[in-house]
Design a protein around this motif. Structure first.
Motif, PDB file in Angstrom:
ATOM      1  N   ARG A 125     -75.505  56.881  71.421  1.00 48.89           N
ATOM      2  CA  ARG A 125     -76.856  56.318  71.502  1.00 48.89           C
ATOM      3  C   ARG A 125     -77.794  57.363  72.093  1.00 48.89           C
ATOM      4  NH1 ARG A 125     -75.413  52.722  76.767  1.00 48.89           N
ATOM      5  NH2 ARG A 125     -75.868  54.404  78.216  1.00 48.89           N
ATOM      6  N   SER A 126     -79.037  57.281  71.714  1.00 45.82           N
ATOM      7  CA  SER A 126     -80.040  58.216  72.209  1.00 45.82           C
ATOM      8  C   SER A 126     -80.205  58.049  73.724  1.00 45.82           C
ATOM      9  CB  SER A 126     -81.381  57.951  71.531  1.00 45.82           C
ATOM     10  OG  SER A 126     -82.410  58.680  72.154  1.00 45.82           O
ATOM     11  N   SER A 127     -80.239  59.160  74.433  1.00 45.40           N
ATOM     12  CA  SER A 127     -80.427  59.107  75.885  1.00 45.40           C
ATOM     13  C   SER A 127     -81.841  58.631  76.243  1.00 45.40           C
ATOM     14  CB  SER A 127     -80.156  60.474  76.510  1.00 45.40           C
ATOM     15  OG  SER A 127     -81.080  61.427  76.001  1.00 45.40           O
ATOM     16  N   GLY A 128     -82.739  58.630  75.281  1.00 46.34           N
ATOM     17  CA  GLY A 128     -84.098  58.148  75.521  1.00 46.34           C
ATOM     18  C   GLY A 128     -84.169  56.678  75.882  1.00 46.34           C
ATOM     19  N   TYR A 129     -83.108  55.925  75.602  1.00 46.68           N
ATOM     20  CA  TYR A 129     -83.098  54.496  75.950  1.00 46.68           C
ATOM     21  C   TYR A 129     -82.791  54.244  77.430  1.00 46.68           C
ATOM     22  CZ  TYR A 129     -83.279  53.238  71.013  1.00 46.68           C
ATOM     23  OH  TYR A 129     -83.669  53.071  69.704  1.00 46.68           O
ATOM     24  N   VAL A 130     -82.248  55.232  78.127  1.00 46.43           N
ATOM     25  CA  VAL A 130     -81.812  55.030  79.515  1.00 46.43           C
ATOM     26  C   VAL A 130     -82.912  54.446  80.401  1.00 46.43           C
ATOM     27  CG1 VAL A 130     -80.947  56.201  81.593  1.00 46.43           C
ATOM     28  CG2 VAL A 130     -79.927  56.695  79.347  1.00 46.43           C
ATOM     29  N   PRO A 131     -84.146  54.939  80.367  1.00 44.52           N
ATOM     30  CA  PRO A 131     -85.177  54.318  81.205  1.00 44.52           C
ATOM     31  C   PRO A 131     -85.420  52.841  80.857  1.00 44.52           C
ATOM     32  CG  PRO A 131     -85.929  56.454  80.420  1.00 44.52           C
ATOM     33  CD  PRO A 131     -84.657  56.146  79.687  1.00 44.52           C
TER      34      PRO A 131
END
Length: 185
Positions: A140-146
């Motif tokens: 999964r894209s790390s951009g979803y972490v926030p």
């Protein structure tokens, strides 16, 4: 069960590409692909409300009618799309759908590893509705972490949703303290 609806948006192209290129290293065989009906069942069971599944397909040239018919029989509404070669038609359609869902009283589960939806998903996460990402944990894209910190749920397609009949091969992530370059040389 409540009157509220969960929309399950599937970026099938992305899930299939991740499965083939990153996990299996080859084109998936039919028995290795996700059991798409399990996504709808997972969503319905998890949030105890009705679901509507939208399965976005790039149909430039030909439409795989047996697959479209199978999706329909499982309860999905196939969304066949076409466009110019430089257009990511599936991504554009999912982005527009997320923007429209922001104006409706509904919850959303997005099946994709792709980070192209973060901008459109973020307002849905912050306005208090239930939102979830269904993807492969390690891809999964790390951009979803926030967004996870703000309430976006994450459910692994294999372990949580149980979308596969067989266990998938996994890449072992090596803690740096255990890394031995001789294993790779």
């Amino acid at each position: 069960m409540t009157d509220r609806t969960t929309y399950v948006l599937v970026d099938g192209e992305n899930i299939d590409a991740t499965l083939g290129q990153s996990i299996l290293g080859r084109r998936p065989q039919p028995h290795e692909r996700p059991r798409w009906d399990r996504l709808l069942q997972f969503a319905e069971d998890h949030w105890d409300q009705q679901t509507r599944g939208l399965f976005f397909l790039a149909a430039n040239g030909e439409l795989p009618m047996p697959f479209v018919q199978a999706l329909t029989s499982m309860g999905f509404r196939p969304v066949p799309l076409s466009g110019r070669p430089d257009e990511k038609v599936v991504d554009i359609a999912i982005q527009r759908t997320l923007e429209e869902l922001a104006r409706r009283e509904a919850d959303v589960m997005l099946a994709s590893n792709d980070g192209d939806f973060i901008e459109q998903l973020a307002p849905l996460v912050t306005d208090g509705r239930r939102t979830a990402l269904l993807a492969f944990h390690e891809f999964r894209s790390s951009g979803y972490v926030p967004l996870f910190d703000r309430g976006l749920e994450f459910h692994d397609l294999e372990y949580d949703v149980r979308a596969f009949n067989d266990k998938l091969p996994r890449i072992r992530v090596i803690p740096i303290a255990e890394f031995d370059p001789n294993e790779f040389l």
